[in-house]
Write a protein that holds these residues in place. Structure first.
Motif, PDB file in Angstrom:
ATOM      1  N   GLY A 193      -9.597 -43.833   7.279  1.00 54.21           N
ATOM      2  CA  GLY A 193     -10.978 -44.150   6.912  1.00 54.21           C
ATOM      3  C   GLY A 193     -11.845 -42.917   6.779  1.00 54.21           C
ATOM      4  N   ARG A 200     -13.780 -41.543   3.406  1.00 49.69           N
ATOM      5  CA  ARG A 200     -15.196 -41.191   3.358  1.00 49.69           C
ATOM      6  C   ARG A 200     -15.384 -39.796   2.733  1.00 49.69           C
ATOM      7  N   LYS A 221     -14.462 -40.011  -1.105  1.00 48.26           N
ATOM      8  CA  LYS A 221     -14.886 -41.221  -1.813  1.00 48.26           C
ATOM      9  C   LYS A 221     -15.226 -40.938  -3.272  1.00 48.26           C
ATOM     10  N   GLN A 271     -15.285 -47.836  -1.210  1.00 43.53           N
ATOM     11  CA  GLN A 271     -16.052 -48.275  -0.043  1.00 43.53           C
ATOM     12  C   GLN A 271     -15.392 -49.473   0.617  1.00 43.53           C
ATOM     13  N   GLU A 272     -14.811 -50.329  -0.184  1.00 39.85           N
ATOM     14  CA  GLU A 272     -14.101 -51.484   0.373  1.00 39.85           C
ATOM     15  C   GLU A 272     -12.920 -51.022   1.226  1.00 39.85           C
ATOM     16  N   ASP A 315     -14.364 -49.825   4.461  1.00 37.15           N
ATOM     17  CA  ASP A 315     -14.775 -50.967   5.276  1.00 37.15           C
ATOM     18  C   ASP A 315     -13.585 -51.622   5.975  1.00 37.15           C
ATOM     19  N   ASP A 346     -12.530 -49.589   8.926  1.00 41.12           N
ATOM     20  CA  ASP A 346     -13.397 -49.846  10.084  1.00 41.12           C
ATOM     21  C   ASP A 346     -13.008 -51.162  10.762  1.00 41.12           C
ATOM     22  N   PHE A 347     -12.778 -52.179   9.944  1.00 44.21           N
ATOM     23  CA  PHE A 347     -12.365 -53.481  10.468  1.00 44.21           C
ATOM     24  C   PHE A 347     -11.046 -53.345  11.235  1.00 44.21           C
ATOM     25  N   TRP A 386      -6.316 -53.530   1.925  1.00 45.72           N
ATOM     26  CA  TRP A 386      -6.411 -54.801   2.634  1.00 45.72           C
ATOM     27  C   TRP A 386      -5.109 -55.091   3.371  1.00 45.72           C
ATOM     28  N   GLU A 400     -16.869 -59.685   0.647  1.00 46.71           N
ATOM     29  CA  GLU A 400     -16.878 -58.713   1.739  1.00 46.71           C
ATOM     30  C   GLU A 400     -15.567 -58.804   2.517  1.00 46.71           C
ATOM     31  N   GLY A 428     -15.044 -58.922   5.606  1.00 48.75           N
ATOM     32  CA  GLY A 428     -15.067 -59.679   6.858  1.00 48.75           C
ATOM     33  C   GLY A 428     -14.445 -61.054   6.768  1.00 48.75           C
ATOM     34  N   SER A 452      -7.299 -59.477   3.998  1.00 46.24           N
ATOM     35  CA  SER A 452      -8.537 -58.850   4.434  1.00 46.24           C
ATOM     36  C   SER A 452      -8.980 -59.370   5.797  1.00 46.24           C
TER      37      SER A 452
END
Length: 503
Positions: free
Chosen positions: A79, A83, A86, A109-110, A113, A116-117, A164, A455, A457, A472
């Motif tokens: 991640g 960043r 990117k 960015q996905e 994210d 991070d998840f 994902w 998203e 999440g 995801s």
């Protein structure tokens, strides 16, 4: 417009920026840009897929024993590198997949994210404690790593879908073998370089996530190999019909993300300003080449003419051109085959009584004569004919009318696919009806937002011919693990379940 030479040179610069090796310009898989049709270079083909699978299987034996929070440390490193790079990776996505600048950056960015998840998930692979009927016993569930995961991705999301799957698989303790689309191998090379640097920083063998580049035969090897515990494949329904049974025949697992034929119901109470914005992005964004792209609008007859007029006005102002131009909103189709599908669908719609009220033409972009650009089309249809019920991967929006909500929902659900859906209404009852079990039959159902985009999440995926897979967020991680139910007897007795007596 960036010239052919500039695109190739720029690709080399971007690959160097992310630490990837330069492309072999003499042999291998030819990588082209849909922006101009230019050949960006040649990506070396994987000559020995068996060895890659063997290395992944070997790496699994040690990786699966690493504590999950430690595995999350590798994802954290990835991640951070994403960043850092990117902008470079996002530009590569635009060059190779034809996405506009903001969408290329959004895809990266996905990836950030989901990393991070994944870091958080690495401390949340929870099992259950289950009530048992037997005294002096405890029953519980545990989740364990599954094995080697094959990830087969499509051109339209060349890097996000890999992330994902790979992030969840790595956190779960699996190893990964990735086959990218033959149409977007350069971005895969760039991502693999970043991953290998993340592995180096984390002190992990890069064999935990490897890349194989090749044609259909490479994918078939992954599908048929018994060392592959899970095949996660994104693509057409046609592809899924082949992959699913072949994986099942060897009792492997398949996670399928297939076609979508997504619709929006527009009710009389809808906020039309918001609705038009939502529909235009969902239908024309990514040149209609998302699995979640809006393909059908089912609008109440009382507002149909007004809505179509406003959509037509919005479509007439959409800038079509090079995705590297910051003013462009609609970039190219991926290739000539996509254009053929676009033309054929429009011809079929006309034969079925449809009227093209906006767009439908090929667009010539200066300096990109070999690029495939089209004006997004709006077609008013008298009924939901076969061409409407079939997914066409191009920016065609079919508009049909309804008189009552039950009719609209029935029309909405009367397609083979079941990925994403939406309703635009300010009526609470209509919204809740659409979200109920008697409403949308899709895996994603939205209110006052288009069907395109999601998203990380939430679990992403759909029903029916979309394949039933989930990737995801939410509890999609369970697809990458195996469950065990444990019963522990800490008493000195041996009662049997269901009151059975023996001896």
């Amino acid at each position: 417009m960036t010239s052919t030479v500039d695109l190739s040179a720029r690709t080399s610069e971007l690959l160097a920026a992310v630490g990837a090796a330069p492309l072999d310009h003499d042999s291998g898989l030819a990588a082209t840009s849909p922006i101009t049709g230019a050949v960006l270079g040649h990506v070396p083909l994987t000559s020995d897929v068996d060895s890659v699978i063997a290395a992944a299987a070997d790496a699994y034996r040690s990786w699966s024993l690493v504590p999950a929070p430690v595995r999350g440390g590798l994802v954290r490193e990835l991640g951070e590198l994403l960043r850092e790079h990117k902008d470079a990776l996002g530009e590569l996505v635009s060059i190779e997949a034809g996405k506009i600048v903001s969408e290329g950056l959004g895809e990266v960015q996905e990836m950030i994210d989901i990393c991070d998840f994944g870091v958080g998930l690495s401390r949340q692979l929870y099992g259950n404690t289950i009530a048992t009927e037997r005294p002096g016993h405890r029953m519980m569930e545990q989740w364990h790593p599954l094995g080697v995961v094959a990830v087969i991705t499509a051109f339209n999301f060349p890097v996000a879908v890999w992330s994902w799957n790979t992030v969840l698989a790595l956190v779960a303790g699996d190893t990964v073998v990735w086959k990218p689309s033959e149409k977007t191998p350069v971005t895969a090379v760039a991502v693999q370089a970043l991953f290998e640097e993340a592995a180096r920083r984390a002190g992990v063998s890069p064999a935990v996530a490897q890349l194989v580049v090749g044609d259909r035969a490479v994918g078939e090897t992954l599908v048929d190999d018994s060392r592959i515990a899970l095949v996660s494949a994104t693509g057409s329904t046609r592809m899924g019909r082949e992959v699913g049974p072949r994986v099942a025949a060897r009792f492997g697992r398949a996670l399928l993300e297939l076609g979508g034929n997504n619709a929006a119901i527009v009710c009389p109470s809808a906020d039309l300003d918001l609705t038009v914005r939502g529909l235009v992005f969902s239908a024309a964004g990514t040149a209609g080449q998302r699995c979640t792209s809006l393909r059908r609008v089912i609008v109440h007859e009382s507002v149909a003419d007004t809505l179509v007029d406003r959509l037509g006005t919005a479509y007439s102002s959409l800038p079509v051109g090079s995705p590297l131009d910051s003013s462009t909103l609609v970039g190219p189709l991926i290739d000539e085959a996509a254009h053929d599908g676009y033309v054929d669908a429009l011809e079929r719609a006309r034969k079925d009584g449809g009227t093209v009220v906006a767009g439908g033409e090929r667009v010539r972009v200066p300096g990109a004569e070999d690029g495939v650009y089209v004006q997004p089309a709006i077609v008013r249809m008298p009924a939901q004919t076969d061409v409407v019920r079939r997914e066409t991967f191009a920016p065609i929006l079919y508009v049909m009318t309804y008189s009552d909500l039950d009719e609209a929902i029935a029309l909405h659900n009367d397609v083979p696919q079941g990925l994403s859906s939406s309703i635009f209404t300010t009526d609470l009852r209509e919204a809740e009806r659409f979200l109920s079990a008697a409403g949308s039959d899709c895996g994603i159902a939205n209110v006052n937002i288009g069907p395109s985009g999601a998203e990380i999440g939430g679990a992403f995926g759909g029903e029916k011919e979309t394949g039933g897979g989930r990737e995801s967020g939410s509890d999609a991680w369970k697809s990458y693990m195996r469950r065990t139910t444990n019963t522990v007897n800490y008493s000195s007795e041996l009662p049997l379940a269901q009151g059975v007596t023996f001896l």
